[in-house]
Write a protein that holds these residues in place. Sequence first.
Motif, PDB file in Angstrom:
ATOM      1  N   ARG A   1      33.086  18.336  42.743  1.00  0.00           N
ATOM      2  CA  ARG A   1      31.643  18.213  42.520  1.00  0.00           C
ATOM      3  C   ARG A   1      31.342  18.151  41.027  1.00  0.00           C
ATOM      4  O   ARG A   1      30.538  17.339  40.574  1.00  0.00           O
ATOM      5  CB  ARG A   1      30.919  19.395  43.170  1.00  0.00           C
ATOM      6  CG  ARG A   1      29.413  19.288  43.147  1.00  0.00           C
ATOM      7  CD  ARG A   1      28.783  20.458  43.879  1.00  0.00           C
ATOM      8  NE  ARG A   1      28.947  20.352  45.327  1.00  0.00           N
ATOM      9  CZ  ARG A   1      29.722  21.146  46.048  1.00  0.00           C
ATOM     10  NH1 ARG A   1      30.417  22.104  45.468  1.00  0.00           N
ATOM     11  NH2 ARG A   1      29.800  20.996  47.354  1.00  0.00           N
ATOM     12  N   GLU A   2      32.001  18.997  40.251  1.00  0.00           N
ATOM     13  CA  GLU A   2      31.753  19.024  38.811  1.00  0.00           C
ATOM     14  C   GLU A   2      32.160  17.720  38.146  1.00  0.00           C
ATOM     15  O   GLU A   2      31.484  17.236  37.239  1.00  0.00           O
ATOM     16  CB  GLU A   2      32.517  20.188  38.178  1.00  0.00           C
ATOM     17  CG  GLU A   2      32.286  20.309  36.676  1.00  0.00           C
ATOM     18  CD  GLU A   2      33.054  21.468  36.081  1.00  0.00           C
ATOM     19  OE1 GLU A   2      34.214  21.253  35.698  1.00  0.00           O
ATOM     20  OE2 GLU A   2      32.499  22.577  36.007  1.00  0.00           O
TER      21      GLU A   2
ATOM     22  N   GLU B   1      25.075  26.129  46.306  1.00  0.00           N
ATOM     23  CA  GLU B   1      25.490  24.734  46.405  1.00  0.00           C
ATOM     24  C   GLU B   1      24.559  23.903  47.289  1.00  0.00           C
ATOM     25  O   GLU B   1      24.578  22.674  47.239  1.00  0.00           O
ATOM     26  CB  GLU B   1      26.927  24.652  46.925  1.00  0.00           C
ATOM     27  CG  GLU B   1      27.970  25.158  45.931  1.00  0.00           C
ATOM     28  CD  GLU B   1      28.007  24.379  44.635  1.00  0.00           C
ATOM     29  OE1 GLU B   1      27.597  23.202  44.636  1.00  0.00           O
ATOM     30  OE2 GLU B   1      28.424  24.950  43.613  1.00  0.00           O
TER      31      GLU B   1
ATOM     32  N   ILE C   1      34.687  22.567  44.392  1.00  0.00           N
ATOM     33  CA  ILE C   1      33.927  22.909  43.186  1.00  0.00           C
ATOM     34  C   ILE C   1      34.260  21.957  42.048  1.00  0.00           C
ATOM     35  O   ILE C   1      33.374  21.419  41.365  1.00  0.00           O
ATOM     36  CB  ILE C   1      34.213  24.371  42.783  1.00  0.00           C
ATOM     37  CG1 ILE C   1      33.598  25.331  43.815  1.00  0.00           C
ATOM     38  CG2 ILE C   1      33.659  24.664  41.391  1.00  0.00           C
ATOM     39  CD1 ILE C   1      34.043  26.765  43.649  1.00  0.00           C
TER      40      ILE C   1
ATOM     41  N   SER D   1      25.206  22.034  40.197  1.00  0.00           N
ATOM     42  CA  SER D   1      26.180  21.478  39.271  1.00  0.00           C
ATOM     43  C   SER D   1      25.546  20.290  38.560  1.00  0.00           C
ATOM     44  O   SER D   1      24.878  19.462  39.203  1.00  0.00           O
ATOM     45  CB  SER D   1      27.425  21.010  40.016  1.00  0.00           C
ATOM     46  OG  SER D   1      28.048  22.081  40.687  1.00  0.00           O
TER      47      SER D   1
ATOM     48  N   ALA E   1      20.522  23.659  35.862  1.00  0.00           N
ATOM     49  CA  ALA E   1      21.981  23.572  35.965  1.00  0.00           C
ATOM     50  C   ALA E   1      22.594  24.931  36.255  1.00  0.00           C
ATOM     51  O   ALA E   1      22.131  25.962  35.750  1.00  0.00           O
ATOM     52  CB  ALA E   1      22.558  23.019  34.668  1.00  0.00           C
ATOM     53  N   ASN E   2      23.661  24.923  37.056  1.00  0.00           N
ATOM     54  CA  ASN E   2      24.526  26.092  37.224  1.00  0.00           C
ATOM     55  C   ASN E   2      25.653  25.980  36.204  1.00  0.00           C
ATOM     56  O   ASN E   2      26.350  24.965  36.173  1.00  0.00           O
ATOM     57  CB  ASN E   2      25.141  26.139  38.627  1.00  0.00           C
ATOM     58  CG  ASN E   2      24.105  26.358  39.709  1.00  0.00           C
ATOM     59  OD1 ASN E   2      22.985  26.778  39.450  1.00  0.00           O
ATOM     60  ND2 ASN E   2      24.486  26.077  40.943  1.00  0.00           N
TER      61      ASN E   2
ATOM     62  N   SER F   1      34.479  24.401  34.059  1.00  0.00           N
ATOM     63  CA  SER F   1      34.940  25.320  35.088  1.00  0.00           C
ATOM     64  C   SER F   1      36.432  25.179  35.330  1.00  0.00           C
ATOM     65  O   SER F   1      37.108  26.156  35.672  1.00  0.00           O
ATOM     66  CB  SER F   1      34.188  25.063  36.404  1.00  0.00           C
ATOM     67  OG  SER F   1      32.822  25.304  36.262  1.00  0.00           O
TER      68      SER F   1
ATOM     69  N   SER G   1      26.499  17.476  37.642  1.00  0.00           N
ATOM     70  CA  SER G   1      26.830  16.153  38.165  1.00  0.00           C
ATOM     71  C   SER G   1      25.964  15.760  39.354  1.00  0.00           C
ATOM     72  O   SER G   1      25.889  14.580  39.698  1.00  0.00           O
ATOM     73  CB  SER G   1      28.303  16.099  38.570  1.00  0.00           C
ATOM     74  OG  SER G   1      28.578  17.042  39.601  1.00  0.00           O
TER      75      SER G   1
ATOM     76  N   ALA H   1      22.530  21.110  45.702  1.00  0.00           N
ATOM     77  CA  ALA H   1      23.187  19.880  45.258  1.00  0.00           C
ATOM     78  C   ALA H   1      23.220  18.812  46.340  1.00  0.00           C
ATOM     79  O   ALA H   1      23.625  17.676  46.060  1.00  0.00           O
ATOM     80  CB  ALA H   1      24.605  20.189  44.796  1.00  0.00           C
TER      81      ALA H   1
END
Length: 548
Positions: free
Chosen positions: A190-191, A483, A187, A505, A262-263, A65, A507, A486
């Motif tokens: 988080r990733e 989100e 974002i 995400s 997963a997104n 991303s 992660s 998550a």
Amino acid sequence: MAEIHGVGIGQGVAVGPVAHMAGRLAPPSDAPSARGADAEKAAVSEAVQAVAAELNARGERAGGSAQDVLEAQAMMAEDPTLADSVAARIDAGSTAEYAVHAAFAEFAEQLQALGGYLGERAADLADVAQRVIAHLRGVPAPGVPEPGHPFVLVAEDLAPADTALLDLEQVLAVVTTEGGPTSHTAILAREKGIVAVVGTGDIDLADNQSVLVDAANDRVVSDPTDDERAEAEERRAARAAAQAAPLTPGALADGTPVPLLANLGSPDGAAEAAALGAEGVGLFRTEFLFLSSDEAPSVESQRESYRRMLAAFPGRKVVVRVLDAGADKPLPFLTDADEENPALGRRGIRALQHRENVLRDQLTALAQADAETDADLWVMAPMVATTSETEYFTSLARELGLKTVGVMVEVPSSALLASEILATADFASIGTNDLVQYTMAADRLLGSVAHLQSPWHPAALRLIKMVADGGRANGKPVGVCGEAAADPLLAVVLVGLGVSTLSMSPSALADVRQALLAHTLDEARRIAAAALATGSADEAREAARAAA
């Protein structure tokens, strides 16, 4: 010791000394140019090209991303409208530095006035301007400090170019005074699995002052005690052990399956998602194919991208969202440029229905890619608000050869009509980011209303339960791909409300998997009921924590 509260990103905890982000460059003087318009324009052109090249290079190194974000920033730097505005100011006598400063600032104000995604991009544009001006001055652009030891980075906000390439051996955690849970800082943090607390408001922390950053509890503690440090280390070690544990399918303690998906924003992240335990894809965003073009991509080019994604998950579910354009993502070949309030205008399925040829090409490409691979393809429409929109999309998708067709629930009307919508659609996926925004009438990217943007708010939780109830009444699955999925504790609540799959995400997969394994379905329902019985987001979270 003092506590500072914000929005935690992820479940991590870290302790370390503070280092502040370097300050912005001093504004340039508005004194007239002494070297002539041609020389000033040439300097700007060279600086813009250099900055765009640097941003693209950073994006290639970062991948995922982050690459999409940085490439968008590079496009901002080279925007023709901005170039014309800069040139006009130079022709009027300004220096290159001042013309860039004034033109970019004016455009940033326009973006802020629009709000939403475009409002959030004003900060990205300001970062580009700083980089261009720094290049013109021959000095380094403001950026991440290098104190020579691991540190907690404190900043007003982080530019995507900085967040994407943070040295995770040195940056223990990030604290920002601005931004919300869906800002680019959040974002990307988080990733990348960065411990972060954002949107704290003004804070008074000195360089080298020790702080504890507790993302799981939305707080920053200055000068933590020895006991607090020890507890933080225990939590960090336990989390690391959980993330290193063998991968297992998502499930509750009693064996109730809860597939964890997963997104993804492009096919490039598929391999990593699978390695982190994703059981499929719950949200594949297709905008990356469209946003950098003045015309819709061909069926063939789309088919190849979809085929790559589907091939990475043989035999597994892959949920693809068709193009979600309009509002914060205007496209010249699809949306109207002069809508006064695009967030409430022709976006999502409305824009696609208005330009049906774009939708037909995308669905055709998806059907062709599906025929060439072994994945279980599900396709859904964004921003569906009515039963007629549901009927239109499902009918067209099935006509073009797609087997499993659903809708995204992102506005209150579709949640209220969930039973009727799911009588037609094969499934629903709840996009909690937009659902909260529209439910609370609070722009999800504005820090001034961040306290209203939480998916923990009982109003949002009740709408989610209505969708789950509608799915159960029709025998149709309901997932969450916003989100909210998550957040490990909120994931338990969502399952207790009746949600059947969670997408997030990559992660975040390990933390959510661990949280689900700690509770049975009956316990999840009890925790969800406790959250529903409250009157605010904070109360709902605390009630869930107490019940858990």
